[in-house]
Design an enzyme around this catalytic site. Structure first.
Site, PDB file in Angstrom:
ATOM      1  N   LYS A  89       0.837  -1.206   0.000  1.00 26.51           N
ATOM      2  CA  LYS A  89       0.000   0.000   0.000  1.00 26.51           C
ATOM      3  C   LYS A  89       0.865   1.247   0.000  1.00 26.51           C
ATOM      4  O   LYS A  89       1.827   1.350   0.754  1.00 26.51           O
ATOM      5  CB  LYS A  89      -0.914   0.014   1.221  1.00 26.51           C
ATOM      6  CG  LYS A  89      -1.843   1.232   1.278  1.00 26.51           C
ATOM      7  CD  LYS A  89      -2.733   1.186   2.503  1.00 26.51           C
ATOM      8  CE  LYS A  89      -3.722   2.336   2.513  1.00 26.51           C
ATOM      9  NZ  LYS A  89      -3.082   3.656   2.633  1.00 26.51           N
TER      10      LYS A  89
ATOM     11  N   HIS B  81      -1.701   8.192   0.627  1.00 25.51           N
ATOM     12  CA  HIS B  81      -2.036   8.325   2.049  1.00 25.51           C
ATOM     13  C   HIS B  81      -3.076   9.413   2.275  1.00 25.51           C
ATOM     14  O   HIS B  81      -3.037  10.149   3.271  1.00 25.51           O
ATOM     15  CB  HIS B  81      -0.773   8.615   2.869  1.00 25.51           C
ATOM     16  CG  HIS B  81      -0.764   7.962   4.221  1.00 25.51           C
ATOM     17  ND1 HIS B  81      -0.274   6.691   4.420  1.00 25.51           N
ATOM     18  CD2 HIS B  81      -1.180   8.386   5.442  1.00 25.51           C
ATOM     19  CE1 HIS B  81      -0.379   6.373   5.700  1.00 25.51           C
ATOM     20  NE2 HIS B  81      -0.935   7.391   6.347  1.00 25.51           N
TER      21      HIS B  81
END
Length: 382
Positions: free
Chosen positions: A257, A281
Site C-alpha cells: 500500500k 495516504h
C-alpha cells in the site's frame, strides 16, 4: 444485509457537516486534514471527479451486479474500509463499529497497526475476514510477533505500508498537539467541553490507546514517553531487504500500500506481492505528489492483469468508486467517508455509509448500463 441508510444524511457533505458538530475540533482536523497546504488532498478528489463515464441508454439492460471477486473471495461490493490510525480518538469504538458493519455487508475492513482496536478483537468481530495493515517495526522480533498474531487471528491479507518513510508535515495536528509526542492544551480541553456526547462516550469507553502495540509497550509511560517510544518503534521506510522475510513468513495474500510509480509496481511484482494499493495516504504525506488517480494511469496501462491494482485517496462517494473502477482499478478503498459517518452517527455510522455507497454505486451502474463491475472501463470517456 439490508440496504438501509439514514435519509437525513444522504450525502458525504451531510456527514461532514454533522461530524464537525459532534467531535472536538482537534479530532475533526486530524481526520479532515492533509499535509502542508492541502494541495494533494484537494487534487485527489478534484482530479478523480474529472473522470467522465459514457452511458448507453438504448442498450438492453436487465440488471447490474456489484459483486466482485478479489483474492478468492466474492465481496458484495467493489469497495472496502481503508486503514485509519487513531480511529477511537475521532469516535469511541470506531474500528469495532466499522469492522462489524463491513463484515455484515461482506466488504473488506483493513485494520491499521496504529489504530485503537487489537488484531485479536477485530479478528473475532469479522470471523477472521479482516485485512491487516503493517507499519514496519524497527525490531524484527516485534514485526514477527505482529505478523504471527494476524495469522493466528485468521486474517487472509497482509497489507505492507510503504508511503510513510517519514511522518507528513501536518500543520493542524502540530497546532493541536497531535504530533508526536501528543499533548493536551487548554484549547483542546475547551473543545472537549463543547462536545459533551463525545466526552461522555470517550470517558465510558476509556482513553484511546494503540491496542495492537500494548504487548510491546513498557507500562507506565507518560504521553510524552509514549510518543518517543512510538517514534523509536517504527522504521517506516521499507525496501527489498525488509520485504523478503515478510513474504517468506506470510502464507496469505500480500499487498503493498502506498504505491505511486511504475517502478515500485514492477518491484512489487518481482518481490511476490499479490496486489498493490495505489495511494498517496489521502494527501497526508507528500503535498507535491500526483493525485492517486493520475499515478494509477500508467500503472494500469502497463501492469493490468499482472497484479491486482487497487486504489485509495480521494474516493468519497459511489460515483467516485465508479470513476476509480472505470480508470482501471480492480477495487477501491475509502477511509474518511466511513470515519465521517461514524463521527456523525455513532453506532449507525458504519451501516449507513456502506448502504449509502452501495445505493449510489448501484444507481450509477444502472444509469450507464454497466452489467458488472469489470465492465466499468468500457464506459470511460478517454
Amino acid at each position: 444485509m439490508q440496504i438501509k441508510y439514514h435519509s437525513s444524511y444522504p450525502s458525504i457533505d451531510d456527514l461532514i457537516t454533522r461530524a464537525r458538530q459532534k467531535i472536538p475540533r482537534f479530532a475533526f482536523e486530524y481526520l479532515d486534514g492533509g499535509c502542508n497546504e492541502d494541495v494533494n488532498l484537494i487534487k485527489n478528489t478534484a482530479e478523480l471527479r474529472a473522470v467522465e463515464l459514457k452511458p448507453y441508454y438504448l442498450s438492453q439492460h436487465l440488471s447490474s451486479d456489484m459483486k466482485t471477486e478479489l483474492f478468492g473471495h466474492v465481496y458484495d461490493a467493489p469497495f472496502g474500509v481503508a486503514p485509519v490510525g487513531l480511529q477511537g480518538l475521532m469516535w469511541p469504538n470506531a474500528p469495532e463499529i466499522l469492522a462489524k458493519a463491513a463484515f455484515e455487508h461482506n466488504i473488506p475492513f483493513i485494520l491499521s497497526t496504529v489504530t485503537t482496536a487489537s488484531i485479536e478483537k477485530i479478528g473475532a468481530i469479522t470471523q477472521g475476514k479482516a485485512w491487516f495493515q503493517l507499519y514496519h517495526p524497527a525490531e524484527n522480533s516485534v514485526r514477527d510477533s505482529i505478523i504471527q498474531r494476524a495469522a493466528d487471528a485468521g486474517y487472509p491479507v497482509l497489507v505492507v505500508l510503504c508511503d510513510v518513510p517519514t511522518f507528513g508535515f501536518r500543520p493542524r495536528d502540530i497546532r493541536n498537539g497531535l504530533a508526536m509526542p501528543p499533548k493536551m492544551t487548554l484549547r483542546n480541553i475547551l473543545q472537549i467541553m463543547g462536545r459533551p456526547e463525545w466526552a461522555i462516550k470517550t470517558l465510558l469507553h476509556g482513553q484511546p490507546a494503540f491496542e495492537t502495540l500494548k504487548p510491546y509497550t513498557p507500562k507506565g509511560l507518560s504521553m510524552k514517553q509514549l510518543g518517543l517510544f512510538m517514534n523509536k518503534t517504527f522504521s517506516g521506510r521499507v525496501n527489498e531487504e525488509k520485504i523478503a522475510p515478510i513474504r517468506d513468513m506470510w502464507k496469505g495474500k500480500l499487498v503493498l500500500k502506498g504505491v505511486a510509480s511504475e517502478e515500485d509496481t514492477e518491484m512489487a511484482i518481482r518481490l511476490g506481492f499479490d496486489g498493490i494499493i495505489v495511494s498517496n495516504h489521502g494527501g497526508r504525506q507528500l503535498d507535491a505528489g500526483q493525485s492517486a488517480v493520475k499515478s494509477m494511469e500508467p500503472i494500469v496501462a502497463n501492469y493490468k492483469n499482472k497484479i491486482k491494482i487497487m486504489m485509495d485517496s480521494g474516493i468519497r462517494t459511489g460515483p467516485d468508486v465508479a470513476r476509480t473502477l472505470a480508470s482501471g482499478a480492480d477495487f477501491a478503498f475509502m477511509g474518511r467517508t466511513f470515519m465521517y459517518s461514524v463521527a456523525a452517527l455513532g453506532n449507525e455510522g458504519g451501516n449507513h455509509a456502506i448502504s449509502m455507497l452501495k445505493t449510489q454505486l448501484q444507481q450509477v451502474m444502472e444509469q450507464v448500463c454497466c452489467k458488472k463491475v469489470s465492465d466499468f472501463p468500457n464506459h470511460l470517456i478517454r
